[in-house]
Design an enzyme around this catalytic site. Structure first.
Site, mmCIF file in Angstrom:
data_model
loop_
_atom_site.group_PDB
_atom_site.id
_atom_site.type_symbol
_atom_site.label_atom_id
_atom_site.label_comp_id
_atom_site.label_asym_id
_atom_site.label_seq_id
_atom_site.Cartn_x
_atom_site.Cartn_y
_atom_site.Cartn_z
ATOM 1 N N ARG A 130 0.839 -1.191 0.000
ATOM 2 C CA ARG A 130 0.000 0.000 0.000
ATOM 3 C C ARG A 130 0.878 1.248 0.000
ATOM 4 N NH1 ARG A 130 -5.170 1.577 -1.066
ATOM 5 N NH2 ARG A 130 -6.214 2.626 0.667
ATOM 6 N N THR A 400 -9.868 0.532 -9.702
ATOM 7 C CA THR A 400 -8.896 -0.364 -9.093
ATOM 8 C C THR A 400 -8.904 -1.570 -10.004
ATOM 9 O OG1 THR A 400 -9.466 0.446 -6.906
ATOM 10 C CG2 THR A 400 -8.533 -1.750 -6.966
ATOM 11 N N ASN A 420 -6.524 4.321 -6.941
ATOM 12 C CA ASN A 420 -7.735 4.799 -6.291
ATOM 13 C C ASN A 420 -8.803 5.061 -7.349
ATOM 14 O OD1 ASN A 420 -9.424 5.180 -4.229
ATOM 15 N ND2 ASN A 420 -8.796 7.250 -3.739
ATOM 16 N N ASP A 442 -8.167 7.958 0.658
ATOM 17 C CA ASP A 442 -8.661 6.824 1.459
ATOM 18 C C ASP A 442 -8.474 7.065 2.963
ATOM 19 O OD1 ASP A 442 -9.767 5.263 -0.473
ATOM 20 O OD2 ASP A 442 -8.040 3.949 -0.735
ATOM 21 N N SER A 471 -7.696 0.549 3.463
ATOM 22 C CA SER A 471 -8.190 0.104 2.159
ATOM 23 C C SER A 471 -9.346 -0.865 2.333
ATOM 24 C CB SER A 471 -7.055 -0.599 1.421
ATOM 25 O OG SER A 471 -7.526 -1.199 0.237
ATOM 26 N N GLY A 493 -13.627 -1.561 -6.739
ATOM 27 C CA GLY A 493 -14.903 -0.882 -6.512
ATOM 28 C C GLY A 493 -15.023 -0.257 -5.143
ATOM 29 N N GLY A 494 -13.907 0.180 -4.559
ATOM 30 C CA GLY A 494 -13.963 0.832 -3.253
ATOM 31 C C GLY A 494 -14.592 -0.096 -2.227
HETATM 32 O O1 DON Z 1 -8.080 0.882 -1.325
HETATM 33 C C1 DON Z 1 -9.264 1.118 -1.492
HETATM 34 O O2 DON Z 1 -10.158 0.633 -0.822
HETATM 35 C C2 DON Z 1 -9.670 2.039 -2.638
HETATM 36 N N1 DON Z 1 -8.565 2.906 -2.976
HETATM 37 C C3 DON Z 1 -10.095 1.214 -3.793
HETATM 38 C C4 DON Z 1 -10.574 2.058 -4.931
HETATM 39 C C5 DON Z 1 -11.352 1.298 -5.905
HETATM 40 O O3 DON Z 1 -11.581 0.134 -5.786
HETATM 41 C C6 DON Z 1 -11.888 2.060 -7.030
HETATM 42 N N2 DON Z 1 -12.343 1.179 -8.051
HETATM 43 N N3 DON Z 1 -13.029 0.759 -8.744
#
Ligand code: DON
Length: 589
Positions: A130, A400, A420, A442, A471, A493-494
């Site tokens: 990370r 991501t 991100n 984040d 994350s 997808g966050g």
């Molecule tokens: O680490 C994380 O949780 C976020 N930065 C992930 C971002 C993300 O998945 C965006 N994507 N589709």
């Protein structure tokens, strides 16, 4: 993209057995390590308005080895490495570097990620690469003079965390790989130097990021003449090819101390960023113990903090396991229980988790079955429980990327990496040819206030120099009750990474879906705040929606949720399926 086995007869026989005889058991040849100790797949019914039909064949079957990612070219790069004798870690690193070339919306060398490894001899490991906050970062760096949050954590030079991707991939290779950095970088260098043909998905991604990307150095490469590269045009990246060659020749020092570090720091200085050579020189990936949890006799190996992924999934699945029998797929009871379990797990995630080097994280308690039983007692089976009122917002179009790899020996690697949101901060390093992340968002830039994913997070995830931002990435390996490899899975997808990854796992374990159905099945999401049960358009039957509303759920519609890439062991080999809602490819042999 589909590459069938070199012994199509055996492969097709195994496939035919699976499709034709759902109640029979299909035996596997020795190559795949025996049949998985799981019940035979069952057919499933999706709601009438749902966009995918149930019962589709798998995207790819391979007898020996498989890579699934969001780019067919990057999957082919990993597969090529395994055909040349490399193992799953060699292939994962090759795929990761290739994604930085062919899928720059999320694939990267300017971001960071997580990798969960399960070797066929039983060794397991989790690698945390990370990004970290620069040494000059401060707790309130994204607030304006009147204390309001600005967008500087999302766009531009100040949004960038110190990249971990190159150090992480090199470290994984050093400890578990068999090939040199130069070997595994070869396909990525070729793709950058010779170029590849852009498709409509690539163009759409560029169009979505045009408003901020064109403010930075990448404008002329990605938007020649002011418009996104058109489908069918060839993207050649000579600067990136040179950067990758430098890494191949001189190792990680080229990136963290040498010429690439100089370019990155010069870029920071041009745009008011704060990353220095000292930040780069001290960056170190961290080996951690995977979170090991169980669900109805299956074992999950997933990512511990600084990602919340493994803990939050374990907590939610432990709550669901307290129900003796899973509710039928697609029913109101199913959606209600899922929502309630995720909501509670996210309350803990948002409040209690952070970088373990900076805060105490109660991992043992949060992942215990006893705690799940306590949480279960707070769930009313007839009514939704409101999460305390706080405003939230959820951004779409973020990016991501997850990729899954299995080799011919049964070694498995699940990797998730990110900038991100799409194209990260938009900042492109002049002369070095790559895009930098906006991972600083984040953090809880202002504890108690939502970030771009609407996540309302607490003090433990506040900004501090050298700290990793929390994350949701959840690279996961699932073992069957006999301890054999079953699934390699993860998502982009966050926060929906956690719910989407765990639903593919639930679809396979509880609802006995084939991997193709498990990936196509409609998904749900709850992250505590905003207090909304999200569903995909057409993914809940109207009567089920009426029942859920009557139970007090606020329902939120989304066009689609989550981008998952998965491999499942089946009799005779592996099924690979890339996210049916997005671009990608499964390539095996
Ligand atoms: O680490 C994380 O949780 C976020 N930065 C992930 C971002 C993300 O998945 C965006 N994507 N589709």
């Amino acid at each position: 993209m589909r590459h069938l086995t070199s012994r199509p007869g055996a492969a097709l026989a195994a496939l035919a057995c699976l499709l034709a005889a759902p109640l029979a058991s299909c035996r596997a040849p020795a190559a795949a390590g025996g049949a998985p100790a799981v019940p035979v797949r069952q057919s499933v019914t999706f709601p009438a308005g749902w966009r995918f039909a149930a019962g589709a064949p798998p995207e790819a079957f391979a007898e020996h080895a498989m890579v699934v990612s969001n780019s067919g070219l990057a999957s082919a790069a990993g597969s090529e490495i395994m055909r040349r004798g490399g193992n799953a870690v060699d292939a994962a690193v090759a795929t990761g570097f290739a994604l930085a070339v062919t899928y720059p919306v999320a694939g990267n060398i300017g971001g960071g990620g997580y990798m969960v490894i399960r070797m066929a001899d039983g060794r397991t490991a989790a690698l945390d690469y990370r990004e970290v906050a620069p040494l000059a970062a401060t707790r309130d760096m994204y607030l304006d003079a009147s204390g309001r949050l600005t967008d500087r954590s999302v766009v531009g030079h100040l949004a960038v965390g110190v990249p971990g991707a190159v150090a992480g991939m090199a470290e994984a290779l050093r400890r578990y790989g068999t090939m040199s950095l130069a070997d595994v970088l070869a396909p990525a260098i070729r793709l950058a130097a010779e170029g590849f043909v852009v498709d409509s998905n690539f163009t759409r991604g560029l169009a979505g990021a045009q408003s901020f990307m064109t403010r930075f150095e990448g404008a002329s490469l990605f938007y020649p003449g002011g418009a996104p590269l058109a489908p069918g045009s060839r993207l050649v990246q000579p600067d990136l090819a040179r950067t990758l060659r430098l890494i191949a020749e001189r190792g990680t020092d080229a990136f963290y101390r040498g010429e690439i570090a100089d370019s990155l720091v010069a870029e920071m200085q041009r745009g008011g960023g704060i990353i220095t050579k000292a930040d780069l020189a001290r960056y170190t990936p961290v080996w951690r113990e995977p979170i090991r949890s169980t669900y109805r006799g299956y074992t999950l190996l997933s990512m511990p903090p600084s990602s919340s992924g493994g803990v939050t999934m374990a907590e939610a699945l432990n709550v669901l396991e307290t129900y003796e029998r899973p509710a039928p797929f697609g029913s109101a009871a199913y959606a209600h229980r899922l929502g309630a379990a995720y909501q509670r797990a996210f309350v803990d995630r948002n409040e209690l988790l952070g970088d373990p080097a900076f805060v105490d994280v109660p991992l043992g308690r949060l992942t215990s079955k006893a705690y799940a039983r306590e949480l279960r007692r707070t769930i009313d089976d007839r009514r939704a429980t409101p999460t305390p009122e706080v405003a939230g917002r959820m951004a779409e179009g973020t990016h991501t990327t997850h990729y899954s790899v299995v080799d011919a020996r049964g070694n498995a690697v699940a990797t998730t990496t990110t900038l991100n949101n799409s194209y990260g901060s938009g900042v492109y390093v002049r002369g070095a040819g790559f895009i930098l992340n906006d991972e600083m968002d984040d953090f809880a830039a202002q504890p108690g206030k939502p970030n771009m994913f609407g996540l309302v997070q607490g003090e433990r995830n506040a900004i501090a120099p050298g700290k990793r931002m929390l994350s949701a990435m959840s690279p996961t390996v699932v073992l069957d009750p006999a301890g054999g490899l079953l699934l390699v899975v993860g998502a982009a997808g966050g926060p929906t990474i956690i719910t989407g990854t765990s639903q593919v796992i639930l679809n396979v374990i509880d609802h006995r879906m084939s991997l193709a159905d498990a990936m196509r099945a409609p998904r749900l999401h709850h992250q505590a705040l905003p207090d909304t049960l999200r569903y995909e358009t057409g993914g809940l039957a109207p009567a089920v929606m009426d029942s859920l509303r009557a139970m007090g759920h606020a329902l939120g519609e989304r066009g689609s949720l989550v981008n998952v890439n998965a491999i499942m062991r089946v009799p005779g080999g592996y099924h690979g399926v890339h996210e049916p809602r997005a671009a990608g490819g499964a390539v095996g042999y």
